[in-house]
Design an enzyme around this catalytic site. Structure first.
Site, PDB file in Angstrom:
ATOM      1  N   HIS A 133       0.815  -1.216   0.000  1.00  0.00           N
ATOM      2  CA  HIS A 133       0.000   0.000   0.000  1.00  0.00           C
ATOM      3  C   HIS A 133       0.852   1.270   0.000  1.00  0.00           C
ATOM      4  O   HIS A 133       0.337   2.368  -0.059  1.00  0.00           O
ATOM      5  CB  HIS A 133      -0.980  -0.027   1.174  1.00  0.00           C
ATOM      6  CG  HIS A 133      -2.038  -1.071   1.011  1.00  0.00           C
ATOM      7  ND1 HIS A 133      -3.109  -1.202   1.859  1.00  0.00           N
ATOM      8  CD2 HIS A 133      -2.206  -2.037   0.063  1.00  0.00           C
ATOM      9  CE1 HIS A 133      -3.877  -2.209   1.461  1.00  0.00           C
ATOM     10  NE2 HIS A 133      -3.340  -2.732   0.376  1.00  0.00           N
ATOM     11  N   HIS A 376      -1.710 -12.870  -1.227  1.00  0.00           N
ATOM     12  CA  HIS A 376      -3.082 -13.312  -0.940  1.00  0.00           C
ATOM     13  C   HIS A 376      -3.131 -14.778  -0.514  1.00  0.00           C
ATOM     14  O   HIS A 376      -4.080 -15.197   0.126  1.00  0.00           O
ATOM     15  CB  HIS A 376      -3.980 -13.075  -2.160  1.00  0.00           C
ATOM     16  CG  HIS A 376      -4.171 -11.616  -2.432  1.00  0.00           C
ATOM     17  ND1 HIS A 376      -4.644 -11.134  -3.627  1.00  0.00           N
ATOM     18  CD2 HIS A 376      -3.947 -10.522  -1.665  1.00  0.00           C
ATOM     19  CE1 HIS A 376      -4.705  -9.818  -3.584  1.00  0.00           C
ATOM     20  NE2 HIS A 376      -4.273  -9.414  -2.403  1.00  0.00           N
TER      21      HIS A 376
HETATM   22  C1  HEM Z   1      -6.298  -9.766   4.476  1.00  0.00           C
HETATM   23  C2  HEM Z   1      -5.419  -9.448   3.592  1.00  0.00           C
HETATM   24  C3  HEM Z   1      -5.689  -8.865   2.236  1.00  0.00           C
HETATM   25  C4  HEM Z   1      -6.862  -8.470   1.654  1.00  0.00           C
HETATM   26  C5  HEM Z   1      -8.257  -8.507   2.267  1.00  0.00           C
HETATM   27  C6  HEM Z   1      -6.543  -7.980   0.339  1.00  0.00           C
HETATM   28  C7  HEM Z   1      -7.468  -7.495  -0.561  1.00  0.00           C
HETATM   29  C8  HEM Z   1      -7.176  -6.985  -1.807  1.00  0.00           C
HETATM   30  C9  HEM Z   1      -8.129  -6.470  -2.749  1.00  0.00           C
HETATM   31  C10 HEM Z   1      -9.632  -6.419  -2.538  1.00  0.00           C
HETATM   32  C11 HEM Z   1      -7.449  -6.052  -3.836  1.00  0.00           C
HETATM   33  C12 HEM Z   1      -8.019  -5.439  -5.118  1.00  0.00           C
HETATM   34  C13 HEM Z   1      -8.290  -6.560  -6.098  1.00  0.00           C
HETATM   35  C14 HEM Z   1      -8.722  -6.080  -7.452  1.00  0.00           C
HETATM   36  O1  HEM Z   1      -9.834  -5.576  -7.566  1.00  0.00           O
HETATM   37  O2  HEM Z   1      -7.963  -6.222  -8.428  1.00  0.00           O
HETATM   38  C15 HEM Z   1      -6.043  -6.280  -3.581  1.00  0.00           C
HETATM   39  C16 HEM Z   1      -5.033  -5.924  -4.423  1.00  0.00           C
HETATM   40  C17 HEM Z   1      -3.698  -6.128  -4.160  1.00  0.00           C
HETATM   41  N1  HEM Z   1      -3.162  -6.813  -3.101  1.00  0.00           N
HETATM   42 FE1  HEM Z   1      -4.176  -7.518  -1.520  1.00  0.00          FE
HETATM   43  N2  HEM Z   1      -5.203  -8.084   0.139  1.00  0.00           N
HETATM   44  C18 HEM Z   1      -4.645  -8.630   1.264  1.00  0.00           C
HETATM   45  C19 HEM Z   1      -3.318  -8.937   1.472  1.00  0.00           C
HETATM   46  C20 HEM Z   1      -2.297  -8.692   0.580  1.00  0.00           C
HETATM   47  C21 HEM Z   1      -0.931  -9.065   0.770  1.00  0.00           C
HETATM   48  C22 HEM Z   1      -0.407  -9.827   1.976  1.00  0.00           C
HETATM   49  C23 HEM Z   1      -0.236  -8.613  -0.316  1.00  0.00           C
HETATM   50  C24 HEM Z   1       1.236  -8.718  -0.650  1.00  0.00           C
HETATM   51  C25 HEM Z   1       2.164  -9.265   0.085  1.00  0.00           C
HETATM   52  C26 HEM Z   1      -1.187  -7.958  -1.185  1.00  0.00           C
HETATM   53  C27 HEM Z   1      -0.878  -7.364  -2.386  1.00  0.00           C
HETATM   54  C28 HEM Z   1      -1.796  -6.782  -3.228  1.00  0.00           C
HETATM   55  C29 HEM Z   1      -1.434  -6.047  -4.405  1.00  0.00           C
HETATM   56  C30 HEM Z   1      -0.029  -5.757  -4.925  1.00  0.00           C
HETATM   57  C31 HEM Z   1      -2.633  -5.624  -4.987  1.00  0.00           C
HETATM   58  C32 HEM Z   1      -2.792  -4.708  -6.195  1.00  0.00           C
HETATM   59  C33 HEM Z   1      -2.842  -3.288  -5.641  1.00  0.00           C
HETATM   60  C34 HEM Z   1      -3.269  -2.252  -6.625  1.00  0.00           C
HETATM   61  O3  HEM Z   1      -2.542  -2.054  -7.585  1.00  0.00           O
HETATM   62  O4  HEM Z   1      -4.332  -1.644  -6.422  1.00  0.00           O
HETATM   63  N3  HEM Z   1      -2.432  -8.034  -0.621  1.00  0.00           N
HETATM   64  N4  HEM Z   1      -5.914  -6.869  -2.350  1.00  0.00           N
END
Ligand code: HEM
Ligand SMILES: [Ca+2]
Length: 627
Positions: A133, A376
């Protein structure tokens, strides 16, 4: 060569030298592709002060030749040209010309919820998300008047940016609720200076500049701290126990989070996703408190500093510590020692590194759209908590999206203790139900969205190429036949892909990357290591304000740099919890003989007396800079 690059079936480790060869290829290819994409902000006019030792909030003027690089609202770059169905904008389809497999079906078959705990802690997951983030936030398309777009039920009259995920009638989960459509909206188009295929936009600064704490726009940053009041400190709200929390959401009536009942406020931070789930909010609280703690210490050391100076210096130290934790403690666990060494990503024990103004720090589409989403698969369905009296507790993720209210009642320590004690899920194709069937589940609903299906659909929306193109890009491996994938993943996984996809060249990058064997000592496999490695290289060497770089306006003095290098995340967590008294030295690894739990007061923190003005006149602030 490629045979050496992935583990074979008997799990023989890859020779370090072979990893080196693969990574050498990365360096040969990356610079030209990195620079091939036009940055739409390049033509914009910036007035940059080369002597200013502090970052601009929007990331501008970090690169003095390309002041738009890394700024909020700039376009992602790409490793490979986009693979749109029509060459310009339509989501990717099969190389056979037919449609790709349904992402919900892929999610159901490939990303089942199987419990395989990892050797690293759940904090490794949580820090990964917090860090992500700082670097990437892809905004969805909106209507002309800024409203969210509804794509379900599917209809020809829906908004043109609709790309809903259609759930098959026989879906084992959603059919029970008569839900046959998941609302997927395409990512907003990035306004470009040149005509060409559709590109996507990053809403935040790509630099590791603590933008999730401080914001990615000048006015946003300004609204988060106070010049007067307790000068230089971030705005706060207060927990019942007197602990500092983030300030209240500025729009409690419309933020879709606050006020599930009267007087319950969600939080405001530099990143809008702060309230997504409590463990994420916890890290926002920790780094907010860390800023204010640094301000208090600097104020005692340099009583003559005004609010602006205190804020800027504290931010600079806090950001340096975030960089230190990310590359010093976290990243080695993710991509392993070989890639760390080869790409020069380890934090040096002493001395300086060199900034490279030709390295573009923008976020790579394949990184944000696929590779870095490996996190994820690390997420547990139940988040452990350990109460003050040592009793275990916990909560289900599905019941806690957008409910940060426990922090007002002292929940912080329990969440932190849980994160550093509980194991992450392994990085593998398996993804917890709470992310898969219950993502963002509203309080009054028995189900939510499907994140792996979204990830797959997002990759296609962004025109990311199929997995095999990245094997070619990273390892010069040309794939002709399904069986070749067995070098990279178990045959059982490859067979699943083979049963689902019409061509080996169709396989989606996100799913295949999760299926790979890990590299030795790493959480992820060779392809994600390739993509994440390039990104992390660019974020270090393409950042003029990287904490170890020499001869820049914001360069730390040798003494200051050595103090920053004493940073551990364990110490930061101890110092900014309510009353944590013990923690293991490396919080990303479980407790062991080599990683013992120690009293908090034995952990060293940077000694900020190295920032005493009189000791280093002009060392960190050029005389000609007057804010
Ligand atoms: C409870 C934990 C997490 C939740 C609920 C969550 C939820 C989400 C959601 C809803 C999205 C947007 C999906 C889309 O519409 O394309 C997203 C994007 C993403 N997540 Fe997670 N995430 C979690 C943990 C993580 C972790 C641990 C990582 C990396 C180590 C991560 C990396 C990313 C990345 C790189 C994106 C794309 C961000 C962007 O460009 O907007 N997330 N995640
Ligand atoms: Ca940033």
């Amino acid at each position: 060569m490629s045979k050496l690059l992935a583990r074979n079936m008997s799990h023989d480790p890859i020779l370090p030298s072979a990893t080196g060869i693969a990574l050498a290829r990365i360096e040969l290819v990356a610079p030209e592709t990195r620079q091939a994409v036009a940055n739409c902000k390049e033509d914009q006019h910036y007035h940059c002060d080369p002597y200013k030792p502090y970052r601009n909030s929007d990331g501008s003027c970090n690169n003095l030749h390309n002041p738009g690089w890394g700024t909020s609202f700039s376009c992602f770059t790409r490793l490979l040209p986009p693979a749109y169905a029509d060459g310009l904008s339509a989501p990717r389809i099969s190389v056979t010309g037919s449609s790709l497999p349904n992402p919900r079906v892929l999610s159901a078959v490939l990303h089942r919820d199987l419990n395989y705990p990892a050797t690293y802690t759940h904090m490794t997951m949580q820090y990964g998300q917090f860090f992500s983030h700082d670097v990437a936030f892809t905004p969805s398309s909106r209507t002309k008047d800024g409203k969210m777009i509804q794509c379900c039920p599917p209809s020809p009259n829906n908004h043109p940016q609709c790309y809903p995920i259609l759930v098959p009638k026989e879906d084992p989960f959603y059919s029970g609720y008569n839900e046959y459509c998941l609302n997927f909206v395409r990512t907003a188009m990035c306004p470009q200076c040149k005509l060409g295929p559709r590109e996507q936009m990053n809403q935040i600064t790509s630099y590791i500049d603590g933008s999730m704490v401080y914001g990615s726009m000048e006015n946003e940053t300004r609204s988060l701290w106070t010049r007067t009041g307790p000068a230089g400190r971030m705005h706060i709200s207060m927990a019942a126990n007197g602990g500092e929390l983030l300030p209240h959401s500025p729009e409690p009536d419309s933020d879709q989070c606050s006020k599930p009942s009267e007087n319950m406020y969600c939080f405001k931070a530099g990143d809008k996703r702060v309230n997504q789930h409590p463990a994420l909010t916890a890290l926002h609280v920790v780094f907010l408190r860390q800023h204010n703690k640094i301000v208090n210490e600097l104020k005692a050391i340099n009583p003559h500093w005004d609010g602006e100076r205190l804020y800027q210096e504290a931010r600079r130290i806090n950001v340096a510590q975030i960089q230190m934790v990310t590359y010093g403690e976290w990243l080695p666990i993710i991509i392993g020692p070989d890639a760390m060494k080869f790409l020069k990503l380890y934090v040096l024990p002493y001395g300086y590194t060199d900034y490279d103004p030709y390295t573009n720090p923008n976020v790579i589409n394949e990184f944000a759209g696929a590779a870095f989403r490996f996190g994820h698969s690390l997420v547990n369905s139940v988040f452990a908590e350990i109460l003050d009296d040592g009793k275990p507790s916990g909560y289900r993720l599905r019941e806690n999206f957008f409910t940060p209210f426990g922090f007002y009642h002292g929940q912080l320590d329990a969440v932190i203790r849980g994160l550093v004690s509980q194991a992450s899920q392994n990085r593998d194709p398996f993804i917890s139900q709470d992310m898969k069937n219950h993502l963002y589940r509203p309080k009054d609903s028995p189900y939510g969205l499907d994140l792996p299906a979204f990830n797959i659909q997002r990759g296609r929306d962004h025109g990311l190429s199929g997995y095999t193109d990245y094997l070619k890009f990273c390892f010069d491996e040309k794939i002709y036949d399904w069986a070749q994938l067995d070098q990279y993943m178990p045959t059982s996984q490859r067979t699943k892909f083979q049963n689902l996809y019409k061509s080996v060249h169709d396989v989606d990058l996100f799913s295949a990357g999760l299926a790979e064997y890990p590299l030795p000592g790493a959480a992820v496999g060779p392809t994600f290591t390739c993509i994440i490695g390039i990104q992390m290289y660019n974020l270090k060497f393409g950042d003029r304000f990287w904490f170890e770089h020499r001869d820049q306006a914001g360069t730390f003095s040798p003494d200051q740099l050595q103090e920053i290098r004493k940073t551990t995340f364990a110490q930061i967590l101890c110092a900014n919890s309510d009353k944590l008294s013990f923690i293991q030295k490396n919080v990303f690894r479980g407790e062991s003989k080599r990683n013992p739990v120690v009293p908090c007061n034995t952990l060293t923190a940077p000694d900020l007396r190295a920032w005493r003005d009189s000791n280093y006149p002009g060392a960190e602030i050029p005389n000609n800079y007057h804010p």
